[in-house]
Design a protein around this motif. Structure first.
Motif, PDB file in Angstrom:
ATOM      1  N   LEU A   1       0.999  -1.309   0.279  1.00 58.79           N
ATOM      2  CA  LEU A   1      -0.216  -0.161   0.035  1.00 58.79           C
ATOM      3  C   LEU A   1       0.660   0.856   0.391  1.00 58.79           C
ATOM      4  CD1 LEU A   1      -2.702   1.461  -0.295  1.00 58.79           C
ATOM      5  CD2 LEU A   1      -2.430   1.394   2.428  1.00 58.79           C
ATOM      6  N   ILE A   2       0.700   2.296  -1.138  1.00 58.12           N
ATOM      7  CA  ILE A   2       1.389   3.254  -0.825  1.00 58.12           C
ATOM      8  C   ILE A   2       0.472   4.202  -0.808  1.00 58.12           C
ATOM      9  CG2 ILE A   2       2.562   4.764  -2.680  1.00 58.12           C
ATOM     10  CD1 ILE A   2       3.666   2.482  -4.185  1.00 58.12           C
ATOM     11  N   VAL A   3       0.693   5.439   0.011  1.00 59.07           N
ATOM     12  CA  VAL A   3      -0.099   6.615   0.432  1.00 59.07           C
ATOM     13  C   VAL A   3       0.791   7.697   0.028  1.00 59.07           C
ATOM     14  CG1 VAL A   3      -0.655   8.178   2.165  1.00 59.07           C
ATOM     15  CG2 VAL A   3      -1.075   5.202   2.325  1.00 59.07           C
ATOM     16  N   HIS A   4      -0.268   8.278  -0.939  1.00 61.41           N
ATOM     17  CA  HIS A   4       0.749   8.855  -1.571  1.00 61.41           C
ATOM     18  C   HIS A   4       0.083  10.583  -1.067  1.00 61.41           C
ATOM     19  CE1 HIS A   4       2.901  11.525  -4.943  1.00 61.41           C
ATOM     20  NE2 HIS A   4       2.226  11.549  -4.987  1.00 61.41           N
ATOM     21  N   ALA A   5       0.738  11.752  -1.071  1.00 63.21           N
ATOM     22  CA  ALA A   5      -0.044  13.230  -0.762  1.00 63.21           C
ATOM     23  C   ALA A   5       1.080  14.354  -1.310  1.00 63.21           C
ATOM     24  CB  ALA A   5      -0.808  13.693   0.359  1.00 63.21           C
ATOM     25  N   HIS A   6       0.745  14.943  -2.069  1.00 66.04           N
ATOM     26  CA  HIS A   6       1.226  16.113  -3.037  1.00 66.04           C
ATOM     27  C   HIS A   6       0.439  17.043  -4.184  1.00 66.04           C
ATOM     28  CE1 HIS A   6       4.725  18.350  -5.046  1.00 66.04           C
ATOM     29  NE2 HIS A   6       5.251  17.839  -4.705  1.00 66.04           N
ATOM     30  N   PRO A   7       0.509  17.944  -3.125  1.00 66.15           N
ATOM     31  CA  PRO A   7      -0.886  19.376  -4.100  1.00 66.15           C
ATOM     32  C   PRO A   7      -0.178  19.190  -5.558  1.00 66.15           C
ATOM     33  CG  PRO A   7       0.454  20.026  -2.198  1.00 66.15           C
ATOM     34  CD  PRO A   7       1.390  19.205  -2.361  1.00 66.15           C
ATOM     35  N   GLU A   8       0.857  18.946  -6.284  1.00 63.67           N
ATOM     36  CA  GLU A   8       1.498  18.765  -7.433  1.00 63.67           C
ATOM     37  C   GLU A   8       0.678  17.202  -8.269  1.00 63.67           C
ATOM     38  OE1 GLU A   8       1.293  21.360 -10.241  1.00 63.67           O
ATOM     39  OE2 GLU A   8       1.777  19.871 -11.095  1.00 63.67           O
ATOM     40  N   PRO A   9       0.370  17.417  -8.937  1.00 62.75           N
ATOM     41  CA  PRO A   9       0.132  15.867  -9.746  1.00 62.75           C
ATOM     42  C   PRO A   9       1.609  15.866 -10.530  1.00 62.75           C
ATOM     43  CG  PRO A   9      -2.134  17.026 -10.189  1.00 62.75           C
ATOM     44  CD  PRO A   9      -0.744  18.248  -9.837  1.00 62.75           C
ATOM     45  N   GLN A  10       2.185  16.973 -11.109  1.00 63.02           N
ATOM     46  CA  GLN A  10       3.300  16.311 -12.112  1.00 63.02           C
ATOM     47  C   GLN A  10       4.444  16.633 -10.561  1.00 63.02           C
ATOM     48  OE1 GLN A  10       2.612  19.044 -15.726  1.00 63.02           O
ATOM     49  NE2 GLN A  10       1.096  20.850 -14.395  1.00 63.02           N
ATOM     50  N   SER A  11       4.710  16.350  -9.981  1.00 58.29           N
ATOM     51  CA  SER A  11       5.952  17.381  -9.284  1.00 58.29           C
ATOM     52  C   SER A  11       6.921  15.631  -9.188  1.00 58.29           C
ATOM     53  CB  SER A  11       5.507  16.811  -7.731  1.00 58.29           C
ATOM     54  OG  SER A  11       5.062  15.829  -7.562  1.00 58.29           O
ATOM     55  N   PHE A  12       8.039  16.141  -8.991  1.00 55.39           N
ATOM     56  CA  PHE A  12       8.332  14.657  -8.692  1.00 55.39           C
ATOM     57  C   PHE A  12       8.553  13.759  -7.745  1.00 55.39           C
ATOM     58  CE2 PHE A  12      13.345  13.041  -7.073  1.00 55.39           C
ATOM     59  CZ  PHE A  12      13.339  12.133  -8.607  1.00 55.39           C
ATOM     60  N   THR A  13       7.897  13.859  -6.790  1.00 59.04           N
ATOM     61  CA  THR A  13       7.834  13.389  -6.410  1.00 59.04           C
ATOM     62  C   THR A  13       6.314  12.283  -6.226  1.00 59.04           C
ATOM     63  OG1 THR A  13       7.368  15.266  -3.635  1.00 59.04           O
ATOM     64  CG2 THR A  13       6.709  12.677  -3.368  1.00 59.04           C
ATOM     65  N   THR A  14       5.637  12.838  -7.005  1.00 51.74           N
ATOM     66  CA  THR A  14       4.820  12.430  -8.106  1.00 51.74           C
ATOM     67  C   THR A  14       5.381  10.901  -8.973  1.00 51.74           C
ATOM     68  OG1 THR A  14       3.018  13.190  -7.840  1.00 51.74           O
ATOM     69  CG2 THR A  14       2.471  11.646  -9.056  1.00 51.74           C
ATOM     70  N   SER A  15       6.497  11.438  -9.656  1.00 52.61           N
ATOM     71  CA  SER A  15       7.346  11.034 -10.201  1.00 52.61           C
ATOM     72  C   SER A  15       7.865   9.470  -9.849  1.00 52.61           C
ATOM     73  CB  SER A  15       8.153  12.057 -10.554  1.00 52.61           C
ATOM     74  OG  SER A  15       7.930  12.511 -11.599  1.00 52.61           O
ATOM     75  N   MET A  16       8.219   9.765  -8.645  1.00 50.67           N
ATOM     76  CA  MET A  16       8.754   8.544  -7.395  1.00 50.67           C
ATOM     77  C   MET A  16       6.872   7.538  -7.492  1.00 50.67           C
ATOM     78  SD  MET A  16      11.113  10.589  -4.694  1.00 50.67           S
ATOM     79  CE  MET A  16      10.850   9.349  -3.937  1.00 50.67           C
ATOM     80  N   LEU A  17       6.418   8.424  -7.149  1.00 50.55           N
ATOM     81  CA  LEU A  17       5.298   7.014  -7.064  1.00 50.55           C
ATOM     82  C   LEU A  17       5.031   6.400  -8.122  1.00 50.55           C
ATOM     83  CD1 LEU A  17       2.493   6.291  -5.672  1.00 50.55           C
ATOM     84  CD2 LEU A  17       1.064   8.660  -6.697  1.00 50.55           C
ATOM     85  N   ARG A  18       4.875   7.246  -9.586  1.00 60.05           N
ATOM     86  CA  ARG A  18       4.716   5.673 -10.576  1.00 60.05           C
ATOM     87  C   ARG A  18       6.440   4.918 -11.194  1.00 60.05           C
ATOM     88  NH1 ARG A  18       2.866  10.536 -12.856  1.00 60.05           N
ATOM     89  NH2 ARG A  18       5.526  11.614 -13.407  1.00 60.05           N
ATOM     90  N   GLN A  19       7.219   5.829 -10.064  1.00 58.95           N
ATOM     91  CA  GLN A  19       8.533   4.516 -10.022  1.00 58.95           C
ATOM     92  C   GLN A  19       7.563   3.362  -9.283  1.00 58.95           C
ATOM     93  OE1 GLN A  19      11.044   3.714 -12.452  1.00 58.95           O
ATOM     94  NE2 GLN A  19      13.188   3.838 -11.027  1.00 58.95           N
TER      95      GLN A  19
END
Lengths: 242, 242
Positions: A4-22
């Protein structure tokens, strides 16, 4: 493995979101089942309140943890909490994926913890640390920050990062019974070039293929304490690193 | 003295709320002006998002801190944030009043920090710790918890409370430039009798009359670091207690 990955970032294009996809890619490629709770996309409600309970044990006075226990037992906890709790209980590995906000998780993620880490399932009575409800599961923080790594070592301006995150590593994940793996941290993210970002994503993917080789953080064992939680003997706290 | 108390508890009859009333009484009696932001009563929105900005510097990609700076400067930050920021900038003493949730503040309070501690006013550039935007002001955590005091000392099962709260004491209040006073902590609150509660309230009232006698927590000085935040000399981190 169920992740289970619980993810939160206010910008969907963020690098943190790239980390989620990775992470989704790297873990799925290994044959693991991956669930994602993307809190901003879900418009998650982070505020613990009386509205979380369909039936109250005590209508006149809200004791949040007591009502969690009762309402989980009777199936009357709010549906959004129940759905996340099911994911939490089913997982073998929990990953919190976030940008560091004030040396902690963003409020929307803190409210996932406040509402989903329910008394009676996750902890309760004398069930915490190595007797916590989440024992047998592992957990990991994967986060980004603006600072450089040397600012967060023992001689750094902010001191050790694991001490700054102790409320999460020990006070939350360790307390709940998880084996806590070393965090994966993306330092200086707003300021690094594309090549560094690509390399960081690669390192994160590699990291997620080698979790079994990581040494979990040292955390207390309740065997060292009596029923009143008095230490049975003097413990060298310096050995407890998180 | 102008005092801002930011308070959060989901039960208006809670002991923590009695502590809030005691603080208002004790501080007003000394002639101080006291403002209260009662976050549950205000239905405070804790989620930092693009909706906080009336005009965006970059419409295509949200960098939250950048837009904070821009929108505060142009007067287009969300009105709920602007109102709280005015209170924050006007205060000499900030008190966070809350029940400990997972060794930190409740999510609704974390979201007050995420949204109101704006870049450009509270911190920014190399303005943090003793150069932070809030320098000259003092701050204090006043909180309740279920655990007993001996569980949160160096030999206790959870280790030192000030280390568990380091993200707040050092990473948030200290970073912002506040002088951080020792926390006032109500231990074991759900389990104590009325006489103990009354005594605890009395101690809190007394505490608030003696703030000038309290030694602020030891925190880093930026004089010990160069422009890249490299330590100018080896610092004994054990001397930095928070």
């Amino acid at each position: 493995m169920n992740v289970l990955i619980v993810h939160a970032h206010p910008e969907p294009q963020s690098f943190t979101t790239s980390m989620l996809r990775q992470a989704v890619h790297a873990l799925s490629s290994q044959g693991h089942e991956v669930n994602v709770s993307d809190l901003y996309a879900m418009e998650w409600n982070p505020v613990a309140s009386a509205a979380d309970f369909g039936g109250r044990k005590n209508e006149g006075y809200l004791t949040y943890a007591l009502e969690q226990r009762e309402n989980v037992a009777t199936g009357s906890i709010a549906p959004d909490i129940a759905a996340e709790l099911d994911k939490l209980l089913a997982c073998d590995l929990l990953i919190f994926s976030f940008p560091l906000f004030w040396c902690s998780v963003p409020a929307i993620m803190k409210g996932w913890i406040d509402r989903v880490f329910v008394s009676g399932k996750v902890y309760g009575g004398l069930r915490f640390y190595d007797r916590g409800g989440m024992r047998g599961k592992r957990a990991l923080l994967a986060y980004t920050c603006g600072g450089r790594d040397f600012m967060f070592d023992e001689q750094g301006v902010h001191g050790e990062m694991d001490l700054m995150l102790r409320h999460m590593l020990r006070g939350t994940l360790g307390y709940a019974g998880f084996k806590v793996l070393p965090s994966f941290i993306g330092y200086h993210v707003p300021y690094i070039e594309q090549a560094e970002r690509t390399a960081l994503l690669q390192r994160y993917g590699d990291y997620l293929t080698k979790l079994d080789q990581l040494q979990p953080l040292a955390l207390p064992t309740l065997d060292a304490f009596d029923e009143q939680m008095r230490p049975r003997a003097v413990v060298a706290q310096r050995d407890v690193i998180a």
